[in-house]
Design an enzyme around this catalytic site. Structure first.
Site, mmCIF file in Angstrom:
data_model
loop_
_atom_site.group_PDB
_atom_site.id
_atom_site.type_symbol
_atom_site.label_atom_id
_atom_site.label_comp_id
_atom_site.label_asym_id
_atom_site.label_seq_id
_atom_site.Cartn_x
_atom_site.Cartn_y
_atom_site.Cartn_z
ATOM 1 N N ASP A 241 18.225 2.090 21.641
ATOM 2 C CA ASP A 241 18.223 3.443 21.094
ATOM 3 C C ASP A 241 17.251 3.566 19.920
ATOM 4 O OD1 ASP A 241 19.469 6.130 20.788
ATOM 5 O OD2 ASP A 241 20.140 5.303 18.860
ATOM 6 N N GLU A 277 14.002 3.545 24.182
ATOM 7 C CA GLU A 277 13.740 4.960 23.932
ATOM 8 C C GLU A 277 12.647 5.112 22.880
ATOM 9 O OE1 GLU A 277 16.136 8.939 22.407
ATOM 10 O OE2 GLU A 277 16.441 7.024 21.406
#
Ligand code: CA
Length: 543
Positions: A241, A277
């Site tokens: 993330d 990401e």
């Protein structure tokens, strides 16, 4: 290792491929079940590498196994057959670690499944069930920040609060003051006040999500331990993330961090997968591939203005779409020759595709067909395959309960507390779509069955057939290990025809239709070397 399992006849996905648990017992006997209605058969040919068809799940909204209204890990296990029958063989669970928020991107314990999702044993059980079916299970790894409720942060704040004025913090007395970015100055707008003190801390996303100091070797070691812990429980990899935020100003250090993290994980599991990401342009993603980690989400094709939805609704030509597809191996592949693209239509941070196209079934199908023709590991956001909707900008509205059935409430979850209650679904629920061969669900299932039958779709070298590629018609070949598949796209509304003679390395007289995806009209036909192609369709051919 090549796993061959089951058989799926083309056109209409009523014959589900058995799960991979029957691997290596190729079931040829049922190949002719539908022979008269199709002309081609799809034999799953699943290669056990890191190319997968991933299904992204927000656990709280997926399936509730115990009737408390909150989706849970047992619920995911209960629905494994649904996921594999669809044709997916990878699962990405959004954060599952203990967290105070509904979204759980803020853990207060990196080693504990959130109690509302179940137990660590439930995770082990789910991982085992996934592996029995040849499914890889990856989880969100959120290490840019913890929760402000994390004991590390709370202890550090208590220590700083009690620190006599003018005294420097002593990490020997409280190591956690070095775990975050504390300062006595408000360095920028992302710095928040430690309550009842004259100290500040960095929190880029929210004051409840203090940024961890990933330059601190103790924090890095802790994060290696976290990865080890979940791999020991059966986790096959991680979705990293917010990678761009590890260090807000220094992408080179973020790239180094990712590289080292992946190398560490590989020492434990050489086949570990990692997808990160980096919500940025293709240029930035190209730079991040220098980390030599396997995958980054392809934001270039995602979201309302991305290439998939635009081409799927006729606002970007098929020609431009395939040129982009052929360009990624040049750009991303130049940074990391072993890269695996990770394309997707939308995810939990975006309005759903059904909203963008006003639930137009043809546009939804075309967009899905384009995604599932791309190289790499495509990611499908739960509910996308039944055209679920979202609403507005609130994230809760993008993470609504999976619409399993209008009649049967078993397993149906409550929506997140902050969600609007008046989002109506314009397409039928999953159970209804599963019995309708013309539904969006059945289209996804067929597209995934084609993908699972021909490994070159995910892995092949792309060649654009220039003479046949213009505007909304495009023809490409994908070749892997001397096996070539031809993909013919017609994203326009009108039928067209292409003459397939003259493609290098292809004997036109041996060509056969190997897969058909119709978003509107049906009925492609191959006459000698000429293929007639209905509007809004994708036709696969093999020799
Ligand atoms: Ca539950």
């Amino acid at each position: 290792m090549i796993l061959i399992c089951g058989i799926l006849t083309g056109c209409g996905a009523k014959n589900a491929a058995p799960s991979n648990v029957e691997a290596e017992t190729a079931v040829q006997s049922s190949a002719t079940d539908d022979a008269e209605s199709t002309g081609y058969t799809l034999v799953p040919n699943i290669i056990d590498d890191n190319y997968r068809n991933y299904y992204e799940i927000f656990v709280a909204s997926f399936y509730d196994s115990d009737g408390d209204g909150c989706g849970d890990l047992k619920g995911v296990e209960d629905k494994l057959d649904y996921i594999t029958d669809l044709g997916c063989n990878g699962i990405w669970l959004m954060p599952v670690m203990s967290a105070p928020s509904y979204h759980k991107y803020d853990t207060d314990d990196y080693y504990l499944i959130d109690p509302s999702y179940g137990t660590n044993d439930d995770f082990k059980s789910l991982a085992g069930a996934c592996h029995d079916k040849g499914v890889k299970l990856i989880i969100d790894m959120v290490i840019n920040h913890s929760s402000s409720e994390h004991p590390w942060f709370k202890e550090a704040c208590d220590y700083l609060r009690d620190l006599p004025e003018g005294t420097e913090p002593d990490s020997a007395k409280c190591p956690y003051v070095e775990y975050y970015h504390f300062s006595q100055e408000k360095i920028n707008a992302s710095y928040c006040e430690v309550p009842d003190s004259d100290w500040y801390y960095e929190a880029v996303f929210n004051y409840t999500q203090p940024d961890l100091n990933l330059d601190n070797p103790d924090v890095v070691k802790e994060m290696y331990n976290v990865a080890d812990y979940w791999m020991d429980l059966g986790c096959d990899g991680f979705r990293m993330d917010a990678v761009m935020h590890f260090d807000e100003t220094d992408s080179a250090s973020n790239i180094d961090f990712l590289h080292d993290y992946y190398e560490h994980c590989k020492t434990k599991d050489p086949d570990v997968y990692m997808v990160s990401e980096v919500w940025a342009s293709g240029k930035d993603i190209t730079t991040y591939y220098k980390s030599l980690t396997p995958s980054f989400f392809n934001f270039d094709v995602a979201d309302a203005e991305g290439k998939l939805i635009k081409a799927g609704r006729g606002k970007l030509s098929a020609e431009k779409f395939v040129r982009a597809c052929a360009e990624y191996p040049e750009s991303y592949g130049d940074s990391n020759p072993d890269y695996i693209d990770a394309p997707f239509i939308t995810n939990h941070d975006m309005g759903r595709v059904a909203n963008v196209v006003q639930s137009n079934l043809t546009d939804l199908k075309m967009t899905a067909g384009l995604l599932l023709s791309m190289n790499g590991s495509p990611f499908i956001y739960y509910g996308e395959e039944i055209g679920m909707k979202s609403k507005g900008k609130a994230d809760e509205n993008k993470r609504l309960h999976m619409n399993w059935s209008e009649k049967d409430t078993a397993g149906v979850c409550n929506d997140p507390a902050g969600a609007d209650k008046d989002i109506t679904q314009s397409l039928p629920a999953a159970d209804e779509q599963m019995s309708d061969p013309d539904s969006l669900y059945s289209y996804y299932k067929e597209a995934l069955a084609i993908r699972n039958a021909y490994p070159e779709i995910a892995r092949g070298d792309i060649q654009i057939i220039e003479d046949l590629t213009t505007d909304n018609t495009a023809v490409i070949t994908k070749t892997r290990n001397d096996s070539t598949i031809i993909i013919v796209y017609n994203t326009g509304d009108d039928p067209t025809a292409v003459d397939l003679s003259g493609i290098n390395g292809v004997s036109p007289e041996d060509l056969k239709i190997a897969g058909e995806l119709y978003a509107a009209e049906t009925g492609a036909g191959l006459h000698n070397t000429e293929l007639s192609v209905p509007g809004r369709s994708i036709i696969y051919l093999k020799q």
